[in-house]
Enzyme design. Sequence first.
Site, PDB file in Angstrom:
ATOM      1  N   LYS A   1     -26.848 -26.461  -8.119  1.00 57.89           N
ATOM      2  CA  LYS A   1     -26.477 -25.847  -9.398  1.00 57.89           C
ATOM      3  C   LYS A   1     -26.138 -24.357  -9.221  1.00 57.89           C
ATOM      4  CE  LYS A   1     -26.048 -24.688 -13.582  1.00 57.89           C
ATOM      5  NZ  LYS A   1     -25.097 -25.198 -14.551  1.00 57.89           N
TER       6      LYS A   1
ATOM      7  N   CYS B   1     -24.320 -18.357 -17.852  1.00 58.15           N
ATOM      8  CA  CYS B   1     -24.493 -19.133 -16.626  1.00 58.15           C
ATOM      9  C   CYS B   1     -24.011 -18.348 -15.428  1.00 58.15           C
ATOM     10  CB  CYS B   1     -23.701 -20.425 -16.736  1.00 58.15           C
ATOM     11  SG  CYS B   1     -24.061 -21.286 -18.256  1.00 58.15           S
TER      12      CYS B   1
HETATM   13  N1  SAJ Z   1     -13.576 -16.213 -15.914  1.00 55.77           N
HETATM   14  C1  SAJ Z   1     -12.706 -15.294 -15.323  1.00 55.77           C
HETATM   15  N2  SAJ Z   1     -11.728 -15.781 -14.520  1.00 55.77           N
HETATM   16  C2  SAJ Z   1     -11.559 -17.113 -14.274  1.00 55.77           C
HETATM   17  C3  SAJ Z   1     -12.451 -18.026 -14.875  1.00 55.77           C
HETATM   18  C4  SAJ Z   1     -13.450 -17.545 -15.683  1.00 55.77           C
HETATM   19  O1  SAJ Z   1     -12.818 -14.088 -15.502  1.00 55.77           O
HETATM   20  O2  SAJ Z   1     -10.621 -17.464 -13.559  1.00 55.77           O
HETATM   21  C5  SAJ Z   1     -14.659 -15.714 -16.777  1.00 55.77           C
HETATM   22  C6  SAJ Z   1     -14.622 -16.271 -18.190  1.00 55.77           C
HETATM   23  O3  SAJ Z   1     -13.772 -15.547 -19.017  1.00 55.77           O
HETATM   24  C7  SAJ Z   1     -16.077 -16.147 -18.587  1.00 55.77           C
HETATM   25  C8  SAJ Z   1     -16.822 -16.407 -17.276  1.00 55.77           C
HETATM   26  O4  SAJ Z   1     -15.873 -16.200 -16.252  1.00 55.77           O
HETATM   27  O5  SAJ Z   1     -16.376 -14.824 -19.022  1.00 55.77           O
HETATM   28  C9  SAJ Z   1     -17.414 -17.781 -17.141  1.00 55.77           C
HETATM   29  O6  SAJ Z   1     -16.549 -18.770 -17.692  1.00 55.77           O
HETATM   30  P1  SAJ Z   1     -16.338 -20.212 -17.057  1.00 55.77           P
HETATM   31  O7  SAJ Z   1     -15.410 -20.973 -17.913  1.00 55.77           O
HETATM   32  O8  SAJ Z   1     -15.967 -20.086 -15.628  1.00 55.77           O
HETATM   33  O9  SAJ Z   1     -17.773 -20.857 -17.019  1.00 55.77           O
HETATM   34  P2  SAJ Z   1     -18.944 -21.114 -18.097  1.00 55.77           P
HETATM   35  O10 SAJ Z   1     -19.948 -20.012 -17.909  1.00 55.77           O
HETATM   36  O11 SAJ Z   1     -18.442 -21.325 -19.456  1.00 55.77           O
HETATM   37  O12 SAJ Z   1     -19.527 -22.490 -17.554  1.00 55.77           O
HETATM   38  C10 SAJ Z   1     -19.950 -22.561 -16.208  1.00 55.77           C
HETATM   39  C11 SAJ Z   1     -19.343 -23.805 -15.550  1.00 55.77           C
HETATM   40  N3  SAJ Z   1     -19.547 -23.747 -14.118  1.00 55.77           N
HETATM   41  C12 SAJ Z   1     -18.511 -23.854 -13.256  1.00 55.77           C
HETATM   42  O13 SAJ Z   1     -17.376 -24.005 -13.601  1.00 55.77           O
HETATM   43  C13 SAJ Z   1     -18.863 -23.798 -11.794  1.00 55.77           C
HETATM   44  C14 SAJ Z   1     -19.990 -25.041 -16.129  1.00 55.77           C
HETATM   45  O14 SAJ Z   1     -19.548 -26.215 -15.424  1.00 55.77           O
HETATM   46  C15 SAJ Z   1     -21.514 -24.937 -16.022  1.00 55.77           C
HETATM   47  O15 SAJ Z   1     -22.152 -26.076 -16.585  1.00 55.77           O
HETATM   48  C16 SAJ Z   1     -21.946 -23.721 -16.818  1.00 55.77           C
HETATM   49  O16 SAJ Z   1     -21.359 -22.577 -16.197  1.00 55.77           O
HETATM   50  C17 SAJ Z   1     -23.453 -23.640 -16.807  1.00 55.77           C
HETATM   51  O17 SAJ Z   1     -24.067 -23.984 -17.828  1.00 55.77           O
HETATM   52  O18 SAJ Z   1     -24.019 -23.308 -15.763  1.00 55.77           O
END
Ligand code: SAJ
Length: 433
Positions: free
Chosen positions: A215, A269
């Site tokens: 995780k 997360c």
């Molecule tokens: N972000 C960027 N650039 C990107 C992708 C995301 O700056 O290319 C930023 C987003 O704007 C946001 C942050 O990263 O601020 C996180 O967003 P996210 O969509 O990557 O992830 P979360 O936090 O919404 O959900 C994540 C997911 N983990 C992964 O993709 C590895 C989800 O599958 C998990 O279940 C979740 O964390 C969790 O609960 O741990």
Amino acid sequence: MKFKKICVLGLGYIGLPTASTFAGNGIKVLGVDINNRIIETLQRGEIHIHEPGLRDTVKAALTSGNFKVSTKPEEADAFLIAVPTPFHEDQFGEYNGQKYKLADMRAVTSAAEAIVPFLRKGNLVVLESTSPPRTTLELVAPILARSGLEAGRDFYLAYSPERVLPGQILRELIENARVIGGVTPESAQAGADLYSIFVKGEIVKTDATTAEMVKLMENTYRDVNIAIANEFARLADKFGVDVWEAISIANRHPRVKILSPGPGVGGHCISVDPWFFVETAPELTPLIYNSRQVNDAQPYFVVGLVKRALGSLKDKKIAALGLAYKPDVDDLRESPASEVVHLLQREGAKVKAFEPFKLEGLPGMDMAENLEGVLKDADAIVLLVKHTEFVSLSPLKVREMTRAKIVVDTVNAWNSDEWLKSDFSVSRLGVGK
Ligand code: SAJ
């Protein structure tokens, strides 16, 4: 193992969808939360969080009689712990002069303690909360042992992380692969029996500590990759390059997949979980530590960009579009967009913000109720979240609503040429051209 009744502790973004999905599959579910307000809200048939489809799933579960809620657990065949594991706001660790954040495990501790009086031989306990490696073995098992029963011998104990993406929780809960780490192989099997009630994705069995690490590895991998994208944005800015064009060209390489830069990394997360590795092994995690630093500093970089576009920030009227931590969600936790607004305010700017998914915004922020309200008196427009509703904004329409001449796009949502035609000068994050 067969399950008739389960008890889910923690009715937040993970516990509530999980509890109502089990109930929708014919299992008797008692949802437990220590927050009385949440219990009352649910008893009225309403929900306290925004997640597409969740209201209907919860309503159906309550109406069927399978889903009940309470502030106290009861005897059950299985207990699921899905409580928050944030970090301490006021306690830090230190290694080689570098400060790092510490996980606040009080909610997991209390949830495990709450189960003790109801734990019976043959039960299953699953920890779902994201936790530092070895939490299941070294924190949860010893607390549950106060019942006089031993994990792995008298009852089953497993760690099974949720991996669902906010905004798509109900679908991903069912379709994603599910990892179940048991303190014994029999515990992993009991966990697999439970989740196979609704999980259609692959169920992978392993040991508890591996599952905990998996995780943290997933979210840390993403954090480190976003950090490098953010560093590329800074470099492109310096060298007169458009980072978005550069990334799109680099990503045509068959083994390269660079993520998107932005105003930073938020949510509960990805901006939290890497610290669980740093905390437990600071001597082994310089890359993870520095990636966190890079992403946490990104709001400051964005403020620098706004300053460059506006000259000075003092008394400038800025329309901030979006406060959520990512597109199309209402979650403002650890949000870089909100952090940018705070930093702009600190520099003397008069910021008005508009967050369509949470109109009330955050305390201390001047909020507009709609687009007209936020744009009306602005000197500059700063786009902080790629909400669909903002991406589709037409510059022609915006021109009618504002006298602002300056637009700062931190998420690469808008076509600069089109905005130029409507008499806006456009600065984009990661574009030094
Ligand atoms: N972000 C960027 N650039 C990107 C992708 C995301 O700056 O290319 C930023 C987003 O704007 C946001 C942050 O990263 O601020 C996180 O967003 P996210 O969509 O990557 O992830 P979360 O936090 O919404 O959900 C994540 C997911 N983990 C992964 O993709 C590895 C989800 O599958 C998990 O279940 C979740 O964390 C969790 O609960 O741990």
